[in-house]
Scaffold this active site. Structure first.
Site, short mmCIF file in Angstrom:
data_model
loop_
_atom_site.label_atom_id
_atom_site.label_comp_id
_atom_site.label_asym_id
_atom_site.label_seq_id
_atom_site.Cartn_x
_atom_site.Cartn_y
_atom_site.Cartn_z
N ASP A 12 0.80 -1.22 0.00
CA ASP A 12 0.00 0.00 0.00
C ASP A 12 0.84 1.27 0.00
OD1 ASP A 12 -2.20 -1.70 0.12
OD2 ASP A 12 -2.23 -1.67 2.31
N LYS A 15 1.86 2.07 -5.14
CA LYS A 15 2.39 1.50 -6.39
C LYS A 15 1.42 1.74 -7.55
CE LYS A 15 2.43 -2.49 -4.35
NZ LYS A 15 2.06 -2.06 -2.99
N LYS A 17 -0.72 4.22 -8.11
CA LYS A 17 -0.64 5.58 -8.67
C LYS A 17 0.61 5.73 -9.53
CE LYS A 17 0.42 10.33 -7.88
NZ LYS A 17 0.25 11.61 -7.21
N GLY A 39 -4.50 -4.43 -3.75
CA GLY A 39 -5.49 -3.40 -4.05
C GLY A 39 -4.70 -2.16 -4.45
N HIS A 40 -4.69 -1.85 -5.74
CA HIS A 40 -3.88 -0.74 -6.24
C HIS A 40 -4.80 0.38 -6.69
CE1 HIS A 40 -0.35 -3.68 -7.26
NE2 HIS A 40 -0.65 -3.63 -5.98
N GLN A 218 2.10 -6.09 -3.18
CA GLN A 218 2.57 -6.15 -1.78
C GLN A 218 3.88 -5.36 -1.63
OE1 GLN A 218 1.59 -9.66 -3.13
NE2 GLN A 218 -0.36 -8.69 -2.73
N LYS A 326 2.65 10.22 -0.50
CA LYS A 326 1.86 10.67 0.64
C LYS A 326 2.60 11.64 1.55
CE LYS A 326 -1.70 7.96 1.50
NZ LYS A 326 -2.66 6.87 1.73
#
Ligand code: GDP
Ligand code: IMO
Ligand code: MG
Length: 420
Positions: A12, A15, A17, A39-40, A218, A326
Site C-alpha cells: 500500500d 504503487k 498511482k 489493491g492498487h 505487496q 503521501k
C-alpha cells in the site's frame, strides 16, 4: 527498456498511482506476483479505481497487460474488474494470462477459513496462501487447464476427492461438485480463454522491442522468504523473485523504482516496531492518510518511517530511484520521527532481523526527531517549492538508502506529483 515498480514496506505504498502514471508510455505492464490480495488505487480521468489483478496498463489503449505465471488468479474477481474497466473505457483492455498461472478456486477461500490463517496472520482472506500451497503440492489447477475441459474436470475431481477426505465434517467442502465448479469457472473465464498463452514468450519479445513495466504487488517486508515470516504473503514480492515469476533469467530491469510511503503502514498481524498503536499520531496518520484497506476495508496500522526496514528492502529490490508518496499526509504534524536503529535486549542494532521475527517483535525503535511543517503541499509541483522541513525530511531518506528521489507524490491524483 524495463522498469519495475516495487513496494518497499508492507504494501500500500502507492504503487498503483505510480504505475498508472508511467504506464502511459509503456507497451506492456506485467503483474508477476500475488493475486486479488493486492489493491492498487489509481485515478483515471477523474474516476477512482481499486484494481486487484489487472495491471495499470489497462487504462491505455496501446498497452498490453500481462498476468504472469508467478500470480494466482481468481477468474471471478478478474471478470468483475475487467467489466468495470471496460465500461469505464468504452473498450476492452488488452490482456494476456499466463497458461501456467495458478487459479484461485472457491475451496481456497474455504480452506483459509477452516485453517484459521485469516485470523492468525490477518490475511486478506482471498485464498492466496492456500492456492500457492496447492501449486507447491502439485495439485493446483492452472489457467492452461481451462483450455482443456476434460483435463480440467479430471484435475478438479482429484482435488475435490482429496479435500473431501481431509475435511469430512465441512458442509461447504461437501457441497462442492466437479460439474458445477467446472461450469461456473469456465463461464467466469470465458472472456479470457483466448488470452491464455505462453506469457513468458510475450514478455521476452516485449523486453526486446519495447517498454515493459513490472507492477509489483505487496511490499518487500511481506516477501515470503525475506519479509517478516510468518506474517507475510505467500509469494516473492521483490526484484529478487521477478525472474522466476516471469520465466526469464536475469531480466534486464534498468529502472527499479522503490515506492516508499513517507510514513509506514501495515495491515494484518505481525511485528511493526515503529507502530503508533493507540497513540494520537497513529490516529492522525490514519485519518489524514485515509489508511483503510482497498481490498478488505480494514483500518491500516500506522507509524513512523522505519529506515532500518527500508535499508533491508533496498537490499532486496536494488532500487535506482525512490518514489516517495503521501508526503502531503505529514503536513500539520508538530514533529516527525524516523527510526535509524533498534534497541534489542539493551543493545543497539542497525540490521533488520528478517530471519528472526520473534526478535523483531522485541525491537524498540530509536528515534530521531525532525521539525514538521504546517503548509498544505498538495499544490506544490516543484521540489524547491516544498517547505524546507519537508525537503530536509526527503534528504534524510535518500541519504540513508543512498538512492536518489524520483517522484514525490503529494496527493492521490496523477497531477499531484512533483517530478524531480
Ligand atoms: P498500492 O497497493 O501500493 O497501490 O497502494 P494503495 O492504493 O493500496 O494505497 C495507497 C492509497 O493512498 C490510495 O488510496 C491512493 O489513492 C492514495 N495515495 C497515493 N499517493 C498518494 C499521495 O501522495 N497522497 C495522498 N494523500 N494519497 C495518496
Ligand atoms: P498491495 O499490492 C497490504 C498482507 C495481509 C496479511 C498478509 C498475508 O495492495 O500493496 P495474504 O492475503 O496475502 O495471504 O495476506 O499480507 N497483504 C497486504 N497488505 N497490501 C497488499 O497488497 C497486501 N497483500 C497482502 O494484510 O497481513
Ligand atoms: Mg494496496
Amino acid at each position: 527498456m524495463a522498469t519495475a515498480v516495487l513496494g518497499m514496506q508492507w504494501g500500500d505504498e502507492g504503487k498503483g498511482k505510480i504505475t498508472h502514471l508511467l504506464a502511459k508510455q509503456a507497451d506492456m505492464v506485467v503483474r508477476f506476483n500475488g493475486g486479488p490480495n493486492a489493491g492498487h488505487t489509481m485515478i483515471d480521468r477523474g474516476v477512482k479505481f481499486g484494481t486487484h489483478q489487472i495491471p495499470a496498463g489497462a487504462f491505455y489503449s496501446d498497452t498490453c497487460c500481462v498476468l504472469a505465471s508467478g500470480m494466482v488468479v481468481d477468474m471471478w474477481v478478474l471478470r468483475e474488474e475487467y467489466e468495470a474497466i471496460s465500461h469505464h473505457l468504452g473498450r476492452e483492455p488488452q490482456l494476456l494470462v499466463s497458461e501456467s498461472a495458478h487459479l484461485i478456486l472457491p475451496y481456497h477461500r474455504i480452506l483459509e477459513e477452516l485453517e484459521g490463517s485469516g485470523a492468525r496472520i490477518g490475511t486478506t482472506r482471498r485464498g492466496i496462501g492456500t492456492a500457492y500451497r496447492d501449486k507447491a503440492a502439485r495439485v493446483g489447477i492452472r489457467a492452461g487447464d481451462l483450455l482443456h475441459p476434460q483435463r480440467l474436470c479430471d484435475k478438479l475431481s482429484h482435488r475435490l476427492d482429496l479435500l473431501k477426505r481431509m475435511w469430512p465434517a465441512s458442509s461447504e467442502i461437501a457441497s462442492l461438485s466437479v460439474e458445477s465448479l467446472s461450469e461456473t469457472l469456465l463461464a467466469a473465464s470465458q472472456p479470457f480463454l483466448e488470452s491464455i498463452t505462453d506469457a513468458s514468450a510475450a514478455i521476452r519479445l516485449a523486453l526486446k522491442e519495447g517498454k515493459v513495466i513490472f507492477e509489483g504487488a505487496q511490499g518487500a517486508l511481506l516477501d515470503l522468504d525475506f519479509g517478516t515470516y510468518p506474517y507475510v504473503t505467500s509469494s516473492s514480492t521483490t526484484l529478487a523473485g521477478l525472474g522466476n515469476a516471469i520465466g526469464i533469467p536475469f531480466p534486464q530491469v534498468e529502472q527499479r523504482i522503490g515506492v516508499v510511503k513517507a510514513y509506514t503502514t501495515r495491515v494484518g498481524e505481525g511485528p511493526f516496531p515503529t507502530e503508533l498503536a493507540d497513540e494520537e499520531g497513529g490516529k492522525q496518520l490514519r485519518e489524514q492518510g485515509g489508511e483503510f484497506g482497498v481490498t478488505t476495508g480494514r483500518p491500516r496500522r500506522c507509524g513512523w518511517l522505519d529506515l532500518v526496514a527500508l535499508r533491508h528492502a533496498a537490499a532486496l529490490n536494488d532500487p535506482t530511484r525512490l518514489d516517495i508518496t503521501k508526503l502531503d499526509v505529514l503536513s500539520g504534524m508538530a514533529e516527525i520521527k524516523v527510526c535509524r536503529a533498534y534497541r534489542l535486549r539493551g543493545s543497539k542494532i542497525t540490521d533488520f532481523p528478517h530471519g528472526r521475527g520473534e526478535e523483531l517483535a522485541l525491537c524498540e525503535p530509536i528515534y530521531e526527531t525532525f521539525p514538521g511543517w504546517d503548509e498544505e503541499i498538495g499544490n506544490v509541483r516543484k521540489l524547491e517549492e516544498l517547505p524546507q522541513a519537508a525537503r530536509d525530511y526527503l534528504e534524510v531518506v535518500t541519504q540513508e538508502v543512498g538512492v536518489p528521489i524520483g517522484l514525490v507524490s503529494v496527493g492521490p491524483a496523477p497531477e499531484e506529483t512533483i517530478v524531480t
